[in-house]
Scaffold this motif. Sequence first.
Motif, PDB file in Angstrom:
ATOM      1  N   LYS A 110       0.574  -4.343   3.366  1.00  0.00           N
ATOM      2  CA  LYS A 110      -0.846  -4.253   3.854  1.00  0.00           C
ATOM      3  C   LYS A 110      -1.093  -5.846   4.850  1.00  0.00           C
ATOM      4  O   LYS A 110      -0.156  -6.550   4.564  1.00  0.00           O
ATOM      5  CB  LYS A 110      -1.980  -4.479   2.595  1.00  0.00           C
ATOM      6  CG  LYS A 110      -2.044  -2.952   2.142  1.00  0.00           C
ATOM      7  CD  LYS A 110      -3.081  -2.935   1.030  1.00  0.00           C
ATOM      8  CE  LYS A 110      -3.329  -1.525   0.451  1.00  0.00           C
ATOM      9  NZ  LYS A 110      -4.633  -1.441  -0.414  1.00  0.00           N
TER      10      LYS A 110
ATOM     11  N   THR B 217       4.540  13.443   0.946  1.00  0.00           N
ATOM     12  CA  THR B 217       5.739  12.275   0.777  1.00  0.00           C
ATOM     13  C   THR B 217       4.781  10.670   1.047  1.00  0.00           C
ATOM     14  O   THR B 217       3.896  10.544   1.605  1.00  0.00           O
ATOM     15  CB  THR B 217       6.544  12.174   2.007  1.00  0.00           C
ATOM     16  OG1 THR B 217       7.295  13.659   2.207  1.00  0.00           O
ATOM     17  CG2 THR B 217       7.533  11.204   2.217  1.00  0.00           C
ATOM     18  N   GLU B 218       5.229   9.787  -0.018  1.00  0.00           N
ATOM     19  CA  GLU B 218       4.516   8.487  -0.259  1.00  0.00           C
ATOM     20  C   GLU B 218       5.579   7.665   0.792  1.00  0.00           C
ATOM     21  O   GLU B 218       6.791   7.680   0.772  1.00  0.00           O
ATOM     22  CB  GLU B 218       4.594   8.168  -1.574  1.00  0.00           C
ATOM     23  CG  GLU B 218       3.787   8.970  -2.459  1.00  0.00           C
ATOM     24  CD  GLU B 218       3.754   8.309  -3.906  1.00  0.00           C
ATOM     25  OE1 GLU B 218       4.361   7.367  -4.195  1.00  0.00           O
ATOM     26  OE2 GLU B 218       2.813   8.555  -4.605  1.00  0.00           O
ATOM     27  N   VAL B 219       4.647   7.050   1.455  1.00  0.00           N
ATOM     28  CA  VAL B 219       5.312   5.890   2.359  1.00  0.00           C
ATOM     29  C   VAL B 219       4.512   4.390   1.966  1.00  0.00           C
ATOM     30  O   VAL B 219       3.446   4.400   2.097  1.00  0.00           O
ATOM     31  CB  VAL B 219       4.778   6.277   3.972  1.00  0.00           C
ATOM     32  CG1 VAL B 219       5.402   5.018   4.829  1.00  0.00           C
ATOM     33  CG2 VAL B 219       5.556   7.518   4.366  1.00  0.00           C
ATOM     34  N   ARG B 220       5.433   3.674   1.549  1.00  0.00           N
ATOM     35  CA  ARG B 220       5.013   2.133   1.296  1.00  0.00           C
ATOM     36  C   ARG B 220       5.156   1.351   2.526  1.00  0.00           C
ATOM     37  O   ARG B 220       5.898   1.631   3.321  1.00  0.00           O
ATOM     38  CB  ARG B 220       5.920   1.828   0.193  1.00  0.00           C
ATOM     39  CG  ARG B 220       5.842   2.586  -1.175  1.00  0.00           C
ATOM     40  CD  ARG B 220       6.789   2.113  -2.269  1.00  0.00           C
ATOM     41  NE  ARG B 220       6.650   2.886  -3.286  1.00  0.00           N
ATOM     42  CZ  ARG B 220       5.696   2.963  -4.533  1.00  0.00           C
ATOM     43  NH1 ARG B 220       4.910   1.978  -4.328  1.00  0.00           N
ATOM     44  NH2 ARG B 220       5.966   3.864  -5.434  1.00  0.00           N
ATOM     45  N   TYR B 221       4.034   0.601   2.407  1.00  0.00           N
ATOM     46  CA  TYR B 221       3.918  -0.355   3.550  1.00  0.00           C
ATOM     47  C   TYR B 221       3.352  -1.680   3.082  1.00  0.00           C
ATOM     48  O   TYR B 221       2.689  -1.780   2.235  1.00  0.00           O
ATOM     49  CB  TYR B 221       3.109   0.099   4.680  1.00  0.00           C
ATOM     50  CG  TYR B 221       1.891   0.373   4.353  1.00  0.00           C
ATOM     51  CD1 TYR B 221       0.616  -0.492   4.647  1.00  0.00           C
ATOM     52  CD2 TYR B 221       1.303   1.661   3.733  1.00  0.00           C
ATOM     53  CE1 TYR B 221      -0.641  -0.045   4.252  1.00  0.00           C
ATOM     54  CE2 TYR B 221       0.008   1.897   3.184  1.00  0.00           C
ATOM     55  CZ  TYR B 221      -1.069   0.795   3.681  1.00  0.00           C
ATOM     56  OH  TYR B 221      -2.329   1.145   3.360  1.00  0.00           O
TER      57      TYR B 221
ATOM     58  N   GLY C 192       0.460  -1.170   0.211  1.00  0.00           N
ATOM     59  CA  GLY C 192       0.139   0.240   0.091  1.00  0.00           C
ATOM     60  C   GLY C 192       0.919   1.187   0.041  1.00  0.00           C
ATOM     61  O   GLY C 192       2.167   1.096   0.263  1.00  0.00           O
ATOM     62  N   ILE C 193       0.272   2.263  -0.322  1.00  0.00           N
ATOM     63  CA  ILE C 193       1.060   3.846  -0.430  1.00  0.00           C
ATOM     64  C   ILE C 193       0.089   4.525   0.601  1.00  0.00           C
ATOM     65  O   ILE C 193      -1.064   4.853   0.368  1.00  0.00           O
ATOM     66  CB  ILE C 193       1.183   4.188  -1.974  1.00  0.00           C
ATOM     67  CG1 ILE C 193       1.992   3.348  -2.478  1.00  0.00           C
ATOM     68  CG2 ILE C 193       1.779   5.436  -1.627  1.00  0.00           C
ATOM     69  CD1 ILE C 193       2.073   3.818  -3.984  1.00  0.00           C
ATOM     70  N   HIS C 194       0.853   5.212   1.409  1.00  0.00           N
ATOM     71  CA  HIS C 194       0.057   6.068   2.448  1.00  0.00           C
ATOM     72  C   HIS C 194       0.944   7.684   2.077  1.00  0.00           C
ATOM     73  O   HIS C 194       2.055   7.608   1.976  1.00  0.00           O
ATOM     74  CB  HIS C 194       0.371   5.973   3.743  1.00  0.00           C
ATOM     75  CG  HIS C 194      -0.069   7.074   4.797  1.00  0.00           C
ATOM     76  ND1 HIS C 194      -1.294   7.351   5.093  1.00  0.00           N
ATOM     77  CD2 HIS C 194       0.678   8.104   5.495  1.00  0.00           C
ATOM     78  CE1 HIS C 194      -1.400   8.525   5.840  1.00  0.00           C
ATOM     79  NE2 HIS C 194      -0.060   8.766   6.153  1.00  0.00           N
ATOM     80  N   ARG C 195       0.045   8.417   1.700  1.00  0.00           N
ATOM     81  CA  ARG C 195       0.391   9.661   1.120  1.00  0.00           C
ATOM     82  C   ARG C 195       0.436  10.870   2.590  1.00  0.00           C
ATOM     83  O   ARG C 195      -0.625  10.897   2.921  1.00  0.00           O
ATOM     84  CB  ARG C 195      -0.372  10.449   0.209  1.00  0.00           C
ATOM     85  CG  ARG C 195       0.337  11.545  -0.469  1.00  0.00           C
ATOM     86  CD  ARG C 195      -0.131  11.837  -1.876  1.00  0.00           C
ATOM     87  NE  ARG C 195      -0.485  10.930  -2.793  1.00  0.00           N
ATOM     88  CZ  ARG C 195       0.380  10.338  -3.610  1.00  0.00           C
ATOM     89  NH1 ARG C 195       1.538  10.705  -3.840  1.00  0.00           N
ATOM     90  NH2 ARG C 195       0.147   9.346  -4.367  1.00  0.00           N
ATOM     91  N   GLN C 196       1.564  11.192   3.160  1.00  0.00           N
ATOM     92  CA  GLN C 196       1.523  12.191   4.024  1.00  0.00           C
ATOM     93  C   GLN C 196       1.085  13.558   3.816  1.00  0.00           C
ATOM     94  O   GLN C 196       1.038  13.840   2.373  1.00  0.00           O
ATOM     95  CB  GLN C 196       2.957  12.233   4.735  1.00  0.00           C
ATOM     96  CG  GLN C 196       3.565  10.728   5.286  1.00  0.00           C
ATOM     97  CD  GLN C 196       4.759  10.940   5.950  1.00  0.00           C
ATOM     98  OE1 GLN C 196       5.545  11.726   5.757  1.00  0.00           O
ATOM     99  NE2 GLN C 196       5.070   9.961   6.846  1.00  0.00           N
TER     100      GLN C 196
END
Length: 127
Positions: A46, A40-44, A32-36
């Motif tokens: 799931k 800034t994109e933070v990949r994680y 997944g990609i979380h956009r701050q």
Amino acid sequence: MADIEPYENALDAIPGAHPYPRTSRYHDAEIGIHRQADGTEVRYAKRRLLPPIEDRTGDDTQSHTVRTGERPDLLGRRYFGDPGQWWQIADANPVLDPRELTDEPGREIDVPLAGHFPRSPQGDRRG
């Protein structure tokens, strides 16, 4: 492992080719990609779901009687040739903590046969 294509071994050595190596329990986890707020994109990874235990047949696993002093990593090495594969045994047994697998000598646990344990419900992304 004879069923793995040679090119996949080469891909594991290329940084960024896979977020996790093929032998990792997170290899098939969806990324997944979380956009701050600042963009800034933070990949994680799931949530990784376990295959339903009731979907297994007796042909998918073998029984192992836990002996004093055994640990999940030692069982991973014994059955899969890699101590890091303890997670396959943990996935095959209803435990919250992998240490529960071996904390009681005499306990019977299931060990998946190589290549027989079902993939995660998210599917195999390698095609």
